[in-house]
Design a protein around this motif. Structure first.
Motif, mmCIF file in Angstrom:
data_model
loop_
_atom_site.group_PDB
_atom_site.id
_atom_site.type_symbol
_atom_site.label_atom_id
_atom_site.label_comp_id
_atom_site.label_asym_id
_atom_site.label_seq_id
_atom_site.Cartn_x
_atom_site.Cartn_y
_atom_site.Cartn_z
ATOM 1 N N SER A 6 0.826 -1.211 0.000
ATOM 2 C CA SER A 6 0.000 0.000 0.000
ATOM 3 C C SER A 6 0.861 1.263 0.000
ATOM 4 C CB SER A 6 -0.932 0.007 1.213
ATOM 5 O OG SER A 6 -0.165 -0.049 2.401
ATOM 6 N N GLU A 7 2.065 1.192 0.615
ATOM 7 C CA GLU A 7 2.957 2.358 0.653
ATOM 8 C C GLU A 7 3.522 2.680 -0.721
ATOM 9 O OE1 GLU A 7 5.935 1.502 3.609
ATOM 10 O OE2 GLU A 7 4.578 2.019 5.247
ATOM 11 N N THR A 8 3.531 1.697 -1.623
ATOM 12 C CA THR A 8 4.134 1.907 -2.940
ATOM 13 C C THR A 8 3.105 2.384 -3.963
ATOM 14 O OG1 THR A 8 3.760 -0.326 -3.793
ATOM 15 C CG2 THR A 8 5.734 0.007 -2.448
ATOM 16 N N ALA A 9 1.858 2.562 -3.560
ATOM 17 C CA ALA A 9 0.755 2.854 -4.486
ATOM 18 C C ALA A 9 1.019 4.056 -5.394
ATOM 19 C CB ALA A 9 -0.545 3.061 -3.717
ATOM 20 N N ASN A 10 1.615 5.122 -4.855
ATOM 21 C CA ASN A 10 1.806 6.328 -5.662
ATOM 22 C C ASN A 10 3.200 6.449 -6.258
ATOM 23 O OD1 ASN A 10 -0.805 7.100 -4.965
ATOM 24 N ND2 ASN A 10 -0.090 8.005 -3.060
ATOM 25 N N GLY A 11 4.014 5.438 -6.058
ATOM 26 C CA GLY A 11 5.394 5.555 -6.541
ATOM 27 C C GLY A 11 5.808 4.364 -7.366
ATOM 28 N N LYS A 12 7.030 4.418 -7.864
ATOM 29 C CA LYS A 12 7.589 3.334 -8.670
ATOM 30 C C LYS A 12 8.241 2.346 -7.726
ATOM 31 C CE LYS A 12 9.767 2.060 -12.745
ATOM 32 N NZ LYS A 12 9.444 0.689 -12.917
ATOM 33 N N TYR A 13 7.863 1.071 -7.859
ATOM 34 C CA TYR A 13 8.532 0.111 -6.982
ATOM 35 C C TYR A 13 9.332 -0.910 -7.762
ATOM 36 C CZ TYR A 13 5.272 -3.923 -7.027
ATOM 37 O OH TYR A 13 4.529 -5.014 -7.354
ATOM 38 N N PHE A 14 10.384 -1.383 -7.103
ATOM 39 C CA PHE A 14 11.369 -2.274 -7.703
ATOM 40 C C PHE A 14 11.455 -3.542 -6.873
ATOM 41 C CE2 PHE A 14 12.389 2.001 -8.905
ATOM 42 C CZ PHE A 14 12.889 1.915 -10.194
ATOM 43 N N LEU A 15 11.893 -4.615 -7.510
ATOM 44 C CA LEU A 15 12.056 -5.872 -6.798
ATOM 45 C C LEU A 15 13.375 -5.870 -6.036
ATOM 46 C CD1 LEU A 15 10.794 -8.238 -9.618
ATOM 47 C CD2 LEU A 15 9.558 -7.518 -7.566
ATOM 48 N N LEU A 16 13.466 -6.816 -5.114
ATOM 49 C CA LEU A 16 14.664 -6.913 -4.277
ATOM 50 C C LEU A 16 15.685 -7.817 -4.977
ATOM 51 C CD1 LEU A 16 15.897 -6.081 -1.571
ATOM 52 C CD2 LEU A 16 14.758 -7.999 -0.521
ATOM 53 N N ASN A 17 16.197 -7.349 -6.128
ATOM 54 C CA ASN A 17 17.294 -8.059 -6.782
ATOM 55 C C ASN A 17 18.316 -7.030 -7.244
ATOM 56 O OD1 ASN A 17 16.800 -7.222 -9.573
ATOM 57 N ND2 ASN A 17 15.039 -8.593 -9.530
ATOM 58 N N GLU A 18 19.514 -7.496 -7.523
ATOM 59 C CA GLU A 18 20.635 -6.596 -7.805
ATOM 60 C C GLU A 18 20.355 -5.641 -8.959
ATOM 61 O OE1 GLU A 18 25.414 -7.283 -7.702
ATOM 62 O OE2 GLU A 18 24.065 -8.872 -7.065
#
Length: 195
Positions: free
Chosen positions: A18-30
């Motif tokens: 829910s915190e990422t709703a308004n932003g660009k999110y990335f996966l936890l990989n290098e």
């Protein structure tokens, strides 16, 4: 949630989608972490999110991709209630540095403040908070985790900036001058003063 600053832009490690709703999110990989850091450092994004469902695991997994440097520093107050600042890289900052092997975080905080400013007789009052930021050394991104302590001293001697660390000035600052210094400081430093 952890706020890691890339320059002045937050890279938020979160376990809440829910915190990422308004932003660009990335996966936890290098690769994705590298993309996020590059986008933030080039100001293509004002903030970015890295999502992982397990809050306890997120920082540990992040530091497997980006090497962790543990540091410690101090918000030092003298008998007049003034706070100790250093000036380096064209910004006002607080004294801090890397924890050496075999040293506790508290020992490192006191040693680093002494080395960077020349101030002696430091006493730790309490732990303040931990801040995070990304920096680049020899072409490699690293995560700096800084443990901050409130410190007191009755030292009235000369202030000596550590030249080898690029410290140009060391100053005691009262409330008005602190506000002025924070206008030309880092987000993580402003956070320590409640800004």
């Amino acid at each position: 949630m952890y706020k890691v600053f890339v320059n002045e832009s937050p890279l938020i490690l979160t376990n809440k989608l829910s915190e990422t709703a308004n932003g660009k999110y990335f996966l936890l990989n290098e690769e994705a972490i590298g993309e996020a850091i590059t986008a933030l450092s080039k100001k293509k994004l004002s903030e970015a999110f890295i999502y992982h469902p397990n809050h306890e695991e997120i920082l540990r997994k992040f530091t497997k991709k980006i090497p962790l440097v543990v540091a410690a520093g101090g918000v030092v107050t003298n008998k007049k209630g003034k706070v100790l600042f250093i000036y380096r890289n064209d910004k006002w900052d607080l004294p801090k540095g890397k924890v050496d092997k075999g040293e506790t975080i508290k020992q490192a905080a006191i040693r680093e403040v002494e080395e960077e400013t020349g101030v002696k007789g430091l006493k730790i009052e309490n732990f303040l908070k931990t801040t995070y930021h990304i920096f680049k050394r020899n072409g490699v991104y690293k995560l700096k985790e800084v443990h901050w302590f409130a410190m007191k001293t009755s030292y009235t001697g000369e202030l000596l900036g550590q030249k080898s660390e690029g410290i140009e000035k060391v100053k005691w600052k009262g409330p008005k001058k602190i506000q002025k210094a924070l206008e030309n400081s880092y987000t993580n430093i402003k956070i320590l003063f409640g800004d």
